[in-house]
Design a protein around this motif. Structure first.
Motif, PDB file in Angstrom:
ATOM      1  N   ASN A 651       1.160  -1.858  -0.045  1.00  0.00           N
ATOM      2  CA  ASN A 651       0.051  -0.253  -0.115  1.00  0.00           C
ATOM      3  C   ASN A 651       0.707   1.292  -0.102  1.00  0.00           C
ATOM      4  N   ASN A 652       0.183   2.696  -0.474  1.00  0.00           N
ATOM      5  CA  ASN A 652       1.412   3.736  -1.286  1.00  0.00           C
ATOM      6  C   ASN A 652       2.899   3.511  -1.845  1.00  0.00           C
ATOM      7  N   LEU A 653       2.661   2.406  -2.405  1.00  0.00           N
ATOM      8  CA  LEU A 653       3.849   1.862  -3.166  1.00  0.00           C
ATOM      9  C   LEU A 653       5.167   2.939  -3.692  1.00  0.00           C
ATOM     10  N   PHE A 654       4.394   4.080  -3.737  1.00  0.00           N
ATOM     11  CA  PHE A 654       5.928   5.292  -3.330  1.00  0.00           C
ATOM     12  C   PHE A 654       5.746   6.267  -2.710  1.00  0.00           C
ATOM     13  N   ASP A 655       5.416   6.127  -1.715  1.00  0.00           N
ATOM     14  CA  ASP A 655       5.873   6.656  -0.290  1.00  0.00           C
ATOM     15  C   ASP A 655       4.866   7.528  -0.507  1.00  0.00           C
ATOM     16  N   VAL A 656       4.276   7.789  -0.974  1.00  0.00           N
ATOM     17  CA  VAL A 656       3.406   9.387  -0.577  1.00  0.00           C
ATOM     18  C   VAL A 656       3.045   9.781   0.546  1.00  0.00           C
ATOM     19  N   THR A 657       3.905  11.702   0.858  1.00  0.00           N
ATOM     20  CA  THR A 657       2.998  11.983   2.015  1.00  0.00           C
ATOM     21  C   THR A 657       1.796  12.485   2.030  1.00  0.00           C
ATOM     22  N   TYR A 658       0.681  12.015   2.489  1.00  0.00           N
ATOM     23  CA  TYR A 658      -0.269  12.811   2.265  1.00  0.00           C
ATOM     24  C   TYR A 658      -1.566  13.110   3.617  1.00  0.00           C
ATOM     25  N   ASN A 663      -4.038  17.852  10.775  1.00  0.00           N
ATOM     26  CA  ASN A 663      -2.310  17.094  10.757  1.00  0.00           C
ATOM     27  C   ASN A 663      -1.947  16.120  10.727  1.00  0.00           C
ATOM     28  N   LEU A 664      -3.001  15.373  11.005  1.00  0.00           N
ATOM     29  CA  LEU A 664      -2.291  13.644  10.681  1.00  0.00           C
ATOM     30  C   LEU A 664      -1.829  13.007   9.495  1.00  0.00           C
ATOM     31  N   VAL A 665      -0.929  12.647   9.464  1.00  0.00           N
ATOM     32  CA  VAL A 665      -0.348  11.747   8.443  1.00  0.00           C
ATOM     33  C   VAL A 665      -0.271  10.792   8.494  1.00  0.00           C
ATOM     34  N   GLN A 666      -0.412  10.554   7.406  1.00  0.00           N
ATOM     35  CA  GLN A 666      -0.781   8.687   7.059  1.00  0.00           C
ATOM     36  C   GLN A 666       0.429   8.569   6.499  1.00  0.00           C
ATOM     37  N   PRO A 667       0.631   6.730   7.186  1.00  0.00           N
ATOM     38  CA  PRO A 667       1.307   5.236   7.015  1.00  0.00           C
ATOM     39  C   PRO A 667       1.986   5.697   4.928  1.00  0.00           C
ATOM     40  N   GLY A 668       3.574   5.309   5.493  1.00  0.00           N
ATOM     41  CA  GLY A 668       4.299   5.575   3.911  1.00  0.00           C
ATOM     42  C   GLY A 668       3.835   4.518   3.910  1.00  0.00           C
ATOM     43  N   ARG A 669       5.038   3.896   2.551  1.00  0.00           N
ATOM     44  CA  ARG A 669       5.059   2.565   1.954  1.00  0.00           C
ATOM     45  C   ARG A 669       4.603   1.233   3.398  1.00  0.00           C
ATOM     46  N   TRP A 670       3.546   0.478   2.502  1.00  0.00           N
ATOM     47  CA  TRP A 670       3.017  -0.524   3.669  1.00  0.00           C
ATOM     48  C   TRP A 670       3.079  -1.885   3.182  1.00  0.00           C
ATOM     49  N   PHE A 671       3.983  -3.084   3.687  1.00  0.00           N
ATOM     50  CA  PHE A 671       4.321  -4.761   2.921  1.00  0.00           C
ATOM     51  C   PHE A 671       3.488  -4.895   3.554  1.00  0.00           C
ATOM     52  N   LYS A 672       2.651  -6.286   3.204  1.00  0.00           N
ATOM     53  CA  LYS A 672       2.040  -7.639   3.871  1.00  0.00           C
ATOM     54  C   LYS A 672       2.801  -8.254   3.207  1.00  0.00           C
ATOM     55  N   ALA A 673       2.673  -9.693   3.463  1.00  0.00           N
ATOM     56  CA  ALA A 673       1.798 -11.658   2.673  1.00  0.00           C
ATOM     57  C   ALA A 673       1.643 -12.090   3.716  1.00  0.00           C
ATOM     58  N   GLY A 674       1.125 -12.768   3.111  1.00  0.00           N
ATOM     59  CA  GLY A 674       0.491 -13.449   4.326  1.00  0.00           C
ATOM     60  C   GLY A 674       0.103 -15.487   3.073  1.00  0.00           C
ATOM     61  N   LEU A 675      -0.398 -15.990   3.969  1.00  0.00           N
ATOM     62  CA  LEU A 675      -1.105 -17.326   3.178  1.00  0.00           C
ATOM     63  C   LEU A 675      -2.707 -17.783   4.308  1.00  0.00           C
ATOM     64  N   ALA A 676      -4.079 -18.074   3.344  1.00  0.00           N
ATOM     65  CA  ALA A 676      -4.525 -19.074   3.438  1.00  0.00           C
ATOM     66  C   ALA A 676      -4.416 -20.426   3.176  1.00  0.00           C
ATOM     67  N   TYR A 677      -5.653 -21.072   3.863  1.00  0.00           N
ATOM     68  CA  TYR A 677      -5.725 -22.803   3.732  1.00  0.00           C
ATOM     69  C   TYR A 677      -7.091 -22.945   4.345  1.00  0.00           C
ATOM     70  N   ASN A 678      -7.930 -23.717   3.020  1.00  0.00           N
ATOM     71  CA  ASN A 678      -9.521 -23.686   3.296  1.00  0.00           C
ATOM     72  C   ASN A 678      -9.228 -25.937   3.369  1.00  0.00           C
ATOM     73  N   PHE A 679     -10.369 -26.775   4.935  1.00  0.00           N
ATOM     74  CA  PHE A 679     -10.016 -27.869   4.686  1.00  0.00           C
ATOM     75  C   PHE A 679     -11.840 -28.059   4.484  1.00  0.00           C
ATOM     76  N   ASN A 680     -11.517 -29.015   4.327  1.00  0.00           N
ATOM     77  CA  ASN A 680     -13.164 -29.220   3.762  1.00  0.00           C
ATOM     78  C   ASN A 680     -13.649 -30.807   4.150  1.00  0.00           C
ATOM     79  N   PHE A 681     -14.774 -31.208   5.295  1.00  0.00           N
ATOM     80  CA  PHE A 681     -14.833 -32.669   6.322  1.00  0.00           C
ATOM     81  C   PHE A 681     -16.272 -32.463   5.344  1.00  0.00           C
ATOM     82  N   LYS A 682     -16.160 -34.113   5.022  1.00  0.00           N
ATOM     83  CA  LYS A 682     -17.521 -34.630   4.554  1.00  0.00           C
ATOM     84  C   LYS A 682     -18.027 -35.218   5.557  1.00  0.00           C
TER      85      LYS A 682
END
Length: 682
Positions: A651-658, A663-682
């Motif tokens: 988010n905010n790839l180019f690290d924009v100040t806005y 006077n509340l300055v918002q976050p600069g560049r923010w990286f995230k990574a993750g995973l999700a898994y699903n189990f199905n039970f009959k």
């Protein structure tokens, strides 16, 4: 963001009337019908399925149910009607788009709708003020599965939801006044958050991490006991903060169930949510060590009959607790404690007959607050649970509503008219009536013109009326604000492109805002302003480029743009909220397949805000400063392999100040990574 503007095609259409009358459908009070033109289903075959992968590419149908909702009934009026029939603008973001987007909260997701203004205080769903078409954050109505969860203390708490983004199936945004449909507070629009319904026996887990000590973990499961289907979900999110005193922790638990028999459908939902967060300059930059804790409890029960005369009774209760510290690290400092309880009940009904559809019903809502700062003095104090303090003030008000509406179709014409009538205790207004009318005409398949006129009213919040602090003073003599809105435009849609263009004008009277008379004033006061008018236009369209130009082009290109101008009359003042509206907002979205089972979602947002804020530097207030326009770029790439989803986003790839607020300055560049898994039970 997907706006439902498509032509009706009678051939090869399946009509799911029962689905349309569930509370997971668009705006549950409408009992809408869902029509699905493309339903490719291989449902949980011999291998486990990935329920959270419903948005992936068509070649993954062996492990999912893919659907394309070409028409869905939405809540632009009380009686059921397809989007293509009604004369209102409604934007819909479905699970496919939600799961692909580079966001972690409802607030972030709403940034991608041009007509919605999201002013972030805390990131990742901590706190944000949401408004539509130049309205204020208190002029919004928020619903969860069609039930009003709007907070009477302040609109700052409207999105303290007892459910995480992982459990959301769809978000629907009705732009423009909706008081005729939902009563007071649906002043400039309404947002309905629809959760996923209980399904087969399955278990889903998801986890992600990123910049600033960020972590988000979720576990949810669906199972059946007899004829009852259950869904249970738990979520935890935290961060160390992107600057000092912006750390947060959030938790929620959500449960819902559903039971269907030959007479109708019963549904129940229950949720708990808690937040604790550093509030660096949230309400005033003069105090950077502010701190806040909130807790939310919400529960509802609803029955939907299957009789020819449709009845839907419902009851609900929402309790919200708020603790605010002006000085986080000073235990001797006076703390503000607030507890609101909202209880409500209603019976909605509609009947289709030879002259059209008639809807009617009654509703009751009671709003109550206990506080040591907001309300009128209590005769007896009440102990604050778990704290060594007491509630010394209280206030209550009740709203009784009745609505009647009729919708008539004839050849290419649609006409809908009706009113909401209510009585609000302690308002001194007597009986209020909100009339409205919409008309639409189909020029040809896929091209419709529409025109509407609606009125609205909003009662001041308890904060507007009673708050007293170092930099703000409420006004117990505030009058309700009122408005009348007219809008008209064109909708179009086909298999390749859909969209709309609309022009709107709202005349607002006695509008409530926090104001200062001169730049030298230190205190903001809540006042009724003489008149504020809004005139604007909105254009949005989506193109399926791969269907038009070939499979190597993006699956979808979406572009939406809002231009809005507010004008005030008579009063000279410095506005804290109302006149700081978005004058221009442009949103561009591209969804592109990268390789097999991998896709990239790219969002570009431009914002140009009107109004000014008082610059705060070196511990003191300075001159009035105009907001600077800015561009933001967000991106997310996802990969699916059997039951596993991997993703990385920025988010905010180019690290924009806005700034969204003062006077509340918002976050600069923010990286995230993750995973999700699903189990199905009959």
């Amino acid at each position: 963001m997907k706006s439902r503007n498509v032509k009706q095609q009678p051939q090869n259409i399946l009509t799911f009337k029962r689905w349309g009358r569930k509370n997971y459908s668009a705006f549950q009070t409408m009992h809408r019908v869902v029509k699905i033109s493309v339903l490719s289903t291989i449902y949980f075959v011999s291998t486990p399925s990935v329920s959270i992968a419903t948005e992936m590419e068509p070649d993954t149908t062996k492990v999912k149910m893919q659907y394309d909702l070409d028409e869905i009934e939405v809540s632009a009026q009380r009686a059921p009607a397809l989007y293509s029939q009604v004369a209102r603008v409604i934007s819909v973001m479905e699970s496919k788009e939600i799961e692909a987007a580079p966001v972690g909260s409802v607030q972030d997701l709403l940034e991608y709708i041009a007509g919605v203004d999201v002013r972030q205080r805390g990131t990742e769903g901590v706190q944000a003020d949401i408004s539509i078409r130049g309205g204020s954050f208190d002029q919004m109505l928020i619903l969860l599965n069609g039930i009003n969860i709007t907070d009477p203390q302040t609109g700052h708490h409207n999105l303290n939801l007892p459910v995480s983004l992982h459990q959301i199936q769809r978000i629907e945004v009705l732009e423009g006044p909706a008081a005729r449909v939902y009563g007071p507070n649906a002043f400039s629009g309404a947002i309905n958050i629809v959760t996923k319904k209980p399904g087969s026996n399955e278990l889903s887990v998801a986890a992600s991490g990123g910049s600033f000590g960020y972590f988000d973990g979720n576990i949810s499961g669906s199972f059946a006991t007899g004829g009852v289907k259950h869904l249970l979900a738990v979520n935890r999110k935290r961060s160390d903060g992107y600057i000092g005193n912006t750390d947060f922790g959030m938790s929620d638990i959500y449960y819902s169930n559903g039971l269907e028999n030959e007479n109708g459908n019963f549904s129940f939902q229950f949720g708990l949510a808690g937040k604790d967060f550093g509030s660096n300059g949230f309400y005033t930059p003069k105090y950077p060590d502010q701190y806040e804790e909130t807790k939310t409890l919400f529960t509802t029960a609803k029955w939907e009959s299957k009789s020819k005369l449709h009845f839907t009774p419902n009851v609900y209760w929402r309790r919200h607790r708020d603790r605010f510290d002006l000085f986080r690290y000073d235990d001797s400092n006076q703390k503000n404690y607030h507890r609101t309880d909202v209880v409500g009940a209603g019976i909605n009904s509609w009947l289709q007959w030879s002259l059209g559809k008639t809807a009617y019903g009654i509703e009751f809502r009671s709003e109550n607050i206990l506080s040591n700062n907001l309300g009128e003095d209590k005769q007896d104090t009440t102990f604050v649970s778990g704290k060594e303090d007491f509630y010394t003030k209280s206030k209550s008000r009740d709203t009784y509503s009745f609505f009647l509406e009729h919708t008539w179709f004839h050849n290419r014409w649609m006409l809908s008219g009706g009113f909401m009538s209510n009585y609000i205790s302690d308002s001194g207004l007597g009986i209020n009536i909100f009339p409205g009318i919409e008309v639409a005409y189909d020029f040809m398949p896929g091209v419709k013109a529409f025109l509407s006129y609606n009125t609205s009213l909003r009662m001041p919040t308890f904060t507007d009326l009673y708050y007293s602090g170092p930099t703000q003073v409420g006004n117990a003599d505030l009058e309700p604000e009122k408005s009348a809105t007219i809008e008209g435009g064109i909708k179009l849609g086909n298999d390749v492109m859909s969209g709309n263009a609309v022009v709107f004008y709202r005349e607002g009277k006695d509008i409530i805002d926090w104001v200062k008379i001169t730049e030298e004033d230190e205190v903001w006061q809540s006042q009724n302003l003489a008149q504020i008018n809004s005139f604007g236009a909105e254009v949005q369209f989506q193109v399926r480029l791969n269907k038009w130009l070939g499979k190597h082009f993006p699956e979808k290109l979406s572009i939406s743009y809002l231009n809005n101008n507010l004008t005030k009359k008579d009063n000279d003042f410095i506005s804290n909220y109302v006149l700081d509206n978005l004058k221009n907002k442009l949103v561009v979205g591209i969804n592109q397949k990268v390789i097999k089972n991998a896709s990239l979602d790219l969002k570009l947002v431009y914002q140009d805000r009107g109004g000014t804020y008082t610059l705060f530097e070196n511990g003191s207030s300075g001159e009035e400063t105009a907001y600077s326009p800015f561009w933001l770029t967000d991106a997310k790439i996802r990969y699916l392999h059997k039951n596993l989803i991997l993703f990385a986003s920025v988010n905010n790839l180019f690290d924009v100040t806005y700034n969204d607020i003062g006077n509340l300055v918002q976050p600069g560049r923010w990286f995230k990574a993750g995973l999700a898994y699903n189990f199905n039970f009959k």
